[in-house]
Design an enzyme around this catalytic site. Structure first.
Site, PDB file in Angstrom:
ATOM      1  N   LYS A  92       0.835  -1.199   0.000  1.00 20.19           N
ATOM      2  CA  LYS A  92       0.000   0.000   0.000  1.00 20.19           C
ATOM      3  C   LYS A  92       0.872   1.253   0.000  1.00 20.19           C
ATOM      4  O   LYS A  92       1.800   1.378   0.794  1.00 20.19           O
ATOM      5  CB  LYS A  92      -0.914   0.020   1.228  1.00 20.19           C
ATOM      6  N   LEU A  93       0.522   2.155  -0.887  1.00 20.41           N
ATOM      7  CA  LEU A  93       1.215   3.437  -1.005  1.00 20.41           C
ATOM      8  C   LEU A  93       0.177   4.544  -1.125  1.00 20.41           C
ATOM      9  O   LEU A  93      -0.878   4.352  -1.742  1.00 20.41           O
ATOM     10  CB  LEU A  93       2.093   3.459  -2.260  1.00 20.41           C
TER      11      LEU A  93
END
Length: 317
Positions: free
Chosen positions: A132-133
């Site tokens: 996740k970014l």
């Protein structure tokens, strides 16, 4: 009669937005998502104490430097919790890169590879992990690079159409547009305090993104996130995936009746437009005051919880 959770599962992949093992066992989602806030909350669960102790012991073996031990232990704890969740789900776990790296492409790539390495060393292959970014320009560029190296990404804190378009153009695996936080902003900043589900600004945003992706043949998965009520979820039935908190999974499971598909694209596939430039991305994103506010606010909040987690780890080292 069939409950709404079972009915929803027929048309949308249901994902659990939690780190709670008990909830995983109860609702049996396909995938699970975590973030710094979820990891912080999970760290308070007694059953997870052994995972914290293990992460700290491991960090002490890696370095004698206290600051480095904190970083190593927090990374290891996030992965340890992910490993426990993976025992209970058939699909993927999403593990988030430190929000403080949201504007640093190089550091985000390095942290992502670090997390992947920890999963790989525990016997988990890349096809069960999503990194996740935050959906900043730099986060999207990091994801673009990682995808080319076989590391699938989940782009989060997504509030504007510009963010969604840039993610698709970068070829990222999945996006998480935040439905409820969009609604929160409009309630706090506008005169209208109540919205019918079909007029909910978060629902409208995800619907627009979904239709655009399908119309142009983008493969990026749309996973609605951050729900405030059942109406939002029902209105987005048919979305590729929906990640739902345990309280709303419970409500769905306890509600009887069918869930009808609301999202579908039946038109012809059209040519993709030229990709947004960095300048175009920032200009278009900046035209949406809600998105500007909520992206910055989301990064700050995740960074605060990351800091709290590190303080907890530091006190135990």
């Amino acid at each position: 009669m069939t409950d709404k959770l079972t009915s929803l599962r027929q048309i949308t992949t249901v994902v659990a937005d939690t780190g709670d093992i008990a909830a995983m066992k109860l609702y049996q989602p396909q995938d699970a998502t975590t973030n710094p806030s979820i990891i912080l909350n999970a760290a308070q669960i007694p059953e997870y104490r052994k995972l914290i102790d293990e992460a700290i012991a491991w960090a002490r073996e890696q370095s004698s430097d206290h600051a480095q031990q904190i970083v190593d232990a927090t990374d290891k704890l996030a992965v340890n919790i992910g490993l426990e969740i993976l025992k209970l789900i058939p699909g993927r776990i999403s593990t988030e890169v430190d929000a403080r790296l949201s504007y640093d492409t190089v550091a985000s790539v390095a942290k992502a590879k670090r997390l992947i390495k920890l999963y790989n060393e525990a016997g988990i292959s890349n096809d069960r992990i999503l990194i996740k970014l935050a959906s900043t320009w730099q986060g999207i560029r990091a994801a673009e690079q990682l995808e080319k190296e076989g590391i699938n990404c989940n782009l989060t804190l997504l509030f504007s159409f510009a963010q969604a378009r840039a993610c698709a153009e970068a070829g990222v695996f999945l996006i998480s547009p935040f439905v409820g936080r969009i609604l929160d902003w409009y309630k706090a900043n506008g005169d209208q305090k109540e919205f019918a589900p079909s007029e909910d600004p978060g629902v409208v945003s995800v619907t627009e993104i979904y239709q655009y992706y399908k119309k142009h043949g983008y493969k990026t998965v749309v996973m609605g996130a951050s729900f405030r009520n059942l109406g939002e979820i029902i209105e987005l039935a048919g979305c590729d995936r929906l990640t739902i908190a345990p309280s709303l999974l419970k409500e769905l499971a306890e509600s009887e009746g069918p869930v009808e598909r609301k999202l579908a694209y039946t038109g012809e596939i059209q040519a993709k437009p030229a990709p947004l430039t960095e300048a175009e991305f920032y200009w278009q994103h900046n035209q949406d005051p809600m998105a500007v506010d909520k992206l910055a606010d989301g990064i700050r909040k995740f960074a605060i919880d990351q800091g709290k987690l590190e303080k907890m780890i530091s006190d135990l080292l």
